[in-house]
Design a protein around this motif. Sequence first.
Motif, PDB file in Angstrom:
ATOM      1  N   ILE A  55       2.986  15.952  -0.074  1.00 25.12           N
ATOM      2  CA  ILE A  55       2.047  14.748   0.515  1.00 25.12           C
ATOM      3  C   ILE A  55       0.912  14.876  -0.557  1.00 25.12           C
ATOM      4  CG2 ILE A  55       0.905  14.020   2.207  1.00 25.12           C
ATOM      5  CD1 ILE A  55       1.652  15.721   4.258  1.00 25.12           C
ATOM      6  N   HIS A  56       1.454  13.400  -0.806  1.00 26.22           N
ATOM      7  CA  HIS A  56      -0.137  12.779  -1.991  1.00 26.22           C
ATOM      8  C   HIS A  56      -0.919  11.608  -1.190  1.00 26.22           C
ATOM      9  CE1 HIS A  56       1.707  14.698  -4.604  1.00 26.22           C
ATOM     10  NE2 HIS A  56       1.260  14.559  -6.000  1.00 26.22           N
ATOM     11  N   MET A  57      -2.047  11.931  -1.080  1.00 27.31           N
ATOM     12  CA  MET A  57      -2.843  10.779  -0.050  1.00 27.31           C
ATOM     13  C   MET A  57      -4.834  10.676  -0.913  1.00 27.31           C
ATOM     14  SD  MET A  57      -4.444  11.842   3.683  1.00 27.31           S
ATOM     15  CE  MET A  57      -5.585  12.873   3.255  1.00 27.31           C
ATOM     16  N   SER A  58      -5.185   9.286  -0.667  1.00 31.15           N
ATOM     17  CA  SER A  58      -5.728   9.084  -1.136  1.00 31.15           C
ATOM     18  C   SER A  58      -6.581   9.022   0.307  1.00 31.15           C
ATOM     19  CB  SER A  58      -6.349   7.522  -1.536  1.00 31.15           C
ATOM     20  OG  SER A  58      -4.706   7.600  -3.233  1.00 31.15           O
ATOM     21  N   GLY A  59      -7.339   9.565   0.145  1.00 29.70           N
ATOM     22  CA  GLY A  59      -8.068   9.498   1.811  1.00 29.70           C
ATOM     23  C   GLY A  59      -8.892   8.721   2.761  1.00 29.70           C
ATOM     24  N   LYS A  60      -9.719   8.027   1.607  1.00 32.41           N
ATOM     25  CA  LYS A  60     -10.612   7.204   1.374  1.00 32.41           C
ATOM     26  C   LYS A  60     -10.143   5.969   1.818  1.00 32.41           C
ATOM     27  CE  LYS A  60     -15.055   8.960  -0.215  1.00 32.41           C
ATOM     28  NZ  LYS A  60     -15.538   9.257   0.770  1.00 32.41           N
ATOM     29  N   GLU A  61      -9.060   5.424   1.323  1.00 28.36           N
ATOM     30  CA  GLU A  61      -8.312   4.290   0.966  1.00 28.36           C
ATOM     31  C   GLU A  61      -7.777   4.244   2.725  1.00 28.36           C
ATOM     32  OE1 GLU A  61      -6.471   2.352  -1.886  1.00 28.36           O
ATOM     33  OE2 GLU A  61      -7.036   4.022  -3.548  1.00 28.36           O
ATOM     34  N   VAL A  62      -7.000   5.594   3.056  1.00 30.29           N
ATOM     35  CA  VAL A  62      -6.229   5.104   4.013  1.00 30.29           C
ATOM     36  C   VAL A  62      -7.067   5.401   5.153  1.00 30.29           C
ATOM     37  CG1 VAL A  62      -4.924   7.382   5.406  1.00 30.29           C
ATOM     38  CG2 VAL A  62      -4.552   6.878   2.961  1.00 30.29           C
ATOM     39  N   TYR A  63      -8.055   6.102   5.144  1.00 31.20           N
ATOM     40  CA  TYR A  63      -9.203   5.800   5.903  1.00 31.20           C
ATOM     41  C   TYR A  63      -9.685   4.750   6.413  1.00 31.20           C
ATOM     42  CZ  TYR A  63     -13.247   7.407   8.804  1.00 31.20           C
ATOM     43  OH  TYR A  63     -14.283   8.077   9.507  1.00 31.20           O
ATOM     44  N   ARG A  64      -9.785   4.009   5.392  1.00 30.50           N
ATOM     45  CA  ARG A  64     -10.033   2.218   5.560  1.00 30.50           C
ATOM     46  C   ARG A  64      -9.226   1.674   6.532  1.00 30.50           C
ATOM     47  NH1 ARG A  64     -10.593  -2.024   2.242  1.00 30.50           N
ATOM     48  NH2 ARG A  64      -9.714  -0.393   0.379  1.00 30.50           N
ATOM     49  N   TYR A  65      -8.114   1.568   6.033  1.00 31.34           N
ATOM     50  CA  TYR A  65      -6.900   0.826   6.413  1.00 31.34           C
ATOM     51  C   TYR A  65      -6.678   1.101   7.696  1.00 31.34           C
ATOM     52  CZ  TYR A  65      -5.634  -2.068   2.315  1.00 31.34           C
ATOM     53  OH  TYR A  65      -5.146  -2.520   0.719  1.00 31.34           O
ATOM     54  N   GLN A  78       0.776  -1.021  -0.263  1.00 32.70           N
ATOM     55  CA  GLN A  78       0.086   0.108   0.093  1.00 32.70           C
ATOM     56  C   GLN A  78       1.126   0.943  -0.509  1.00 32.70           C
ATOM     57  OE1 GLN A  78      -3.028  -0.485  -0.855  1.00 32.70           O
ATOM     58  NE2 GLN A  78      -3.003  -2.755   0.294  1.00 32.70           N
ATOM     59  N   THR A  79       1.517   1.183  -0.595  1.00 35.26           N
ATOM     60  CA  THR A  79       2.900   2.405  -0.270  1.00 35.26           C
ATOM     61  C   THR A  79       2.562   3.634  -1.313  1.00 35.26           C
ATOM     62  OG1 THR A  79       4.037   1.934  -2.705  1.00 35.26           O
ATOM     63  CG2 THR A  79       5.418   0.976  -0.496  1.00 35.26           C
ATOM     64  N   ASP A  80       1.087   3.249  -2.153  1.00 37.49           N
ATOM     65  CA  ASP A  80       0.837   4.325  -3.333  1.00 37.49           C
ATOM     66  C   ASP A  80       0.075   5.517  -2.589  1.00 37.49           C
ATOM     67  OD1 ASP A  80       4.035   4.324  -4.906  1.00 37.49           O
ATOM     68  OD2 ASP A  80       2.295   3.182  -5.968  1.00 37.49           O
ATOM     69  N   ILE A  81      -0.916   4.748  -1.519  1.00 35.18           N
ATOM     70  CA  ILE A  81      -2.369   5.267  -0.525  1.00 35.18           C
ATOM     71  C   ILE A  81      -1.667   6.245  -0.027  1.00 35.18           C
ATOM     72  CG2 ILE A  81      -3.877   3.373  -1.683  1.00 35.18           C
ATOM     73  CD1 ILE A  81      -3.898   3.050   1.774  1.00 35.18           C
ATOM     74  N   LEU A  82      -0.560   6.932   0.686  1.00 35.29           N
ATOM     75  CA  LEU A  82       0.062   7.764   1.520  1.00 35.29           C
ATOM     76  C   LEU A  82       1.356   7.974   0.854  1.00 35.29           C
ATOM     77  CD1 LEU A  82      -0.399   9.856   3.650  1.00 35.29           C
ATOM     78  CD2 LEU A  82      -0.447   8.024   5.083  1.00 35.29           C
ATOM     79  N   HIS A  83       1.949   9.215   0.353  1.00 33.98           N
ATOM     80  CA  HIS A  83       3.100   8.985   0.078  1.00 33.98           C
ATOM     81  C   HIS A  83       4.228  10.152  -0.503  1.00 33.98           C
ATOM     82  CE1 HIS A  83       3.170   8.218  -4.695  1.00 33.98           C
ATOM     83  NE2 HIS A  83       1.872   8.254  -4.390  1.00 33.98           N
ATOM     84  N   MET A  84       5.070  10.723  -0.912  1.00 34.09           N
ATOM     85  CA  MET A  84       5.528  11.928  -1.226  1.00 34.09           C
ATOM     86  C   MET A  84       6.718  11.247  -2.431  1.00 34.09           C
ATOM     87  SD  MET A  84       7.941  14.549   0.112  1.00 34.09           S
ATOM     88  CE  MET A  84       9.635  14.642  -0.034  1.00 34.09           C
ATOM     89  N   VAL A 124      -1.298   3.515  20.326  1.00 32.55           N
ATOM     90  CA  VAL A 124      -1.530   3.599  19.126  1.00 32.55           C
ATOM     91  C   VAL A 124      -1.523   4.150  17.874  1.00 32.55           C
ATOM     92  CG1 VAL A 124      -3.913   3.109  19.532  1.00 32.55           C
ATOM     93  CG2 VAL A 124      -3.048   1.232  17.832  1.00 32.55           C
ATOM     94  N   ALA A 125      -0.691   3.798  17.203  1.00 27.59           N
ATOM     95  CA  ALA A 125      -0.728   4.669  15.620  1.00 27.59           C
ATOM     96  C   ALA A 125      -0.469   3.926  13.960  1.00 27.59           C
ATOM     97  CB  ALA A 125       1.487   4.818  15.695  1.00 27.59           C
ATOM     98  N   PHE A 126      -1.154   4.640  13.108  1.00 28.93           N
ATOM     99  CA  PHE A 126      -1.035   3.717  11.601  1.00 28.93           C
ATOM    100  C   PHE A 126      -0.262   5.542  11.421  1.00 28.93           C
ATOM    101  CE2 PHE A 126      -3.226   4.338   7.752  1.00 28.93           C
ATOM    102  CZ  PHE A 126      -3.085   3.051   7.429  1.00 28.93           C
ATOM    103  N   GLY A 127       0.220   4.810  10.072  1.00 23.43           N
ATOM    104  CA  GLY A 127       1.318   6.141   8.638  1.00 23.43           C
ATOM    105  C   GLY A 127       1.370   4.945   7.613  1.00 23.43           C
ATOM    106  N   GLY A 128       1.606   6.095   6.691  1.00 28.27           N
ATOM    107  CA  GLY A 128       1.961   5.879   5.625  1.00 28.27           C
ATOM    108  C   GLY A 128       3.481   4.520   5.636  1.00 28.27           C
TER     109      GLY A 128
END
Length: 341
Positions: free
Chosen positions: A229-239, A202-208, A326-330
Amino acid sequence: MTNNNRPHPRPAHPRRNVAIVGTGSYLPERILSNADLEKMVDTTDEWILSRTGISQRRIAADNEFTSDMAAAAARIAIKNAGIAPDDIDLVILATSTPDTIFPSTACRIQHAIGATGAASFDLQAACSGFLYGMIIAEQFIASHMHETVLVIGAEKLSSIVNWEDRNTCVLFGDGAGAVIMQAAPEGKHGILASDMGADGAQTDILHMPAGGCRMPVTADVLAQKQNTIHMSGKEVYRYAVGAMNASAERSLQLSGLTTDQLQWVIPHQANLRIINSVRERLGVEEGRVILNLNRYGNTSAACIPIALHENCQSGKIKPGDHILMVAFGGGLTWASIVLEW
Ligand code: ACO
């Protein structure tokens, strides 16, 4: 040929418990409010607040860098831990916005704070970086390799935000948080359990996209703002919801605690709706979740240590409290830690 008969290079000490013994944070002075953003892009305070929970964020000065904010937070953590800078054996900086790609920003910090005896490196795990850093630090201390480790999360995200993209520019802020970690004092447990993981599919849903060797910066790249920063907001949200929840449950299970034995949950501060979804799935009431995203936005690796410091200073977090971070990120990356304060 195997090395099975080779003696272990170090004396076999039993692993020891590891705790945070000092915290610090730093936030730049300048406040950028939702009202300010209304003048920059096509957005409203109502949209930002209702979709994200963010009202304002801090923005570092032009001549204020990740290393400066990190060093400021580190000095406070060092003071609160009652140690000297040269007691530090290792500096770990979690960041996605280093001063330079090399040398590491951790080396600049080591020099700035006078941690002359410390090995130093940057760690890249996006918003999960601070928890990754704590888990790494724990291994060095538990195994007796080091006595004192400084772990910092620091970001100047304003330097990689596309200020014309309303999808992303409303979300992020700048800041730094730091902790000093040592062997837990007699009778204390400190870190009880941890979990970390990644999904490189999933590298490409949140990246520079630009700035590394895949896409060196050229005039075209700059014109297309590929160095932001480039982000697919909805996909990031779901993951984010699934990964944070699963990691939190793994750490809780390893710790032997249940959610009703937790006094506090400190989640990565990306979006209030993500936090509420995770909270509901875990079955934790609203009042036990520590939040600062309303004031600071998403400061990536810095969110959790800033929240930790502020709530220790205010007396909200007390000795003996059980905390889930608890955390989540690119990356994508995720991590969680359960500890006794
Ligand atoms: N102001 C007004 N309208 C906006 C804005 C804005 N700032 N941003 C987007 N919109 C518009 C969109 O263009 C879209 O319009 P359209 O329907 O005409 O195309 C509309 O609002 C709805 O967009 P959605 O993507 O459906 O909005 P959503 O409810 O998903 O919220 C958000 C967007 C806040 C980005 C959400 O998806 C989110 O939080 N995702 C998680 C990503 C995240 O938190 N990233 C942070 C970094 S990652 C990390 O820290 C781990």
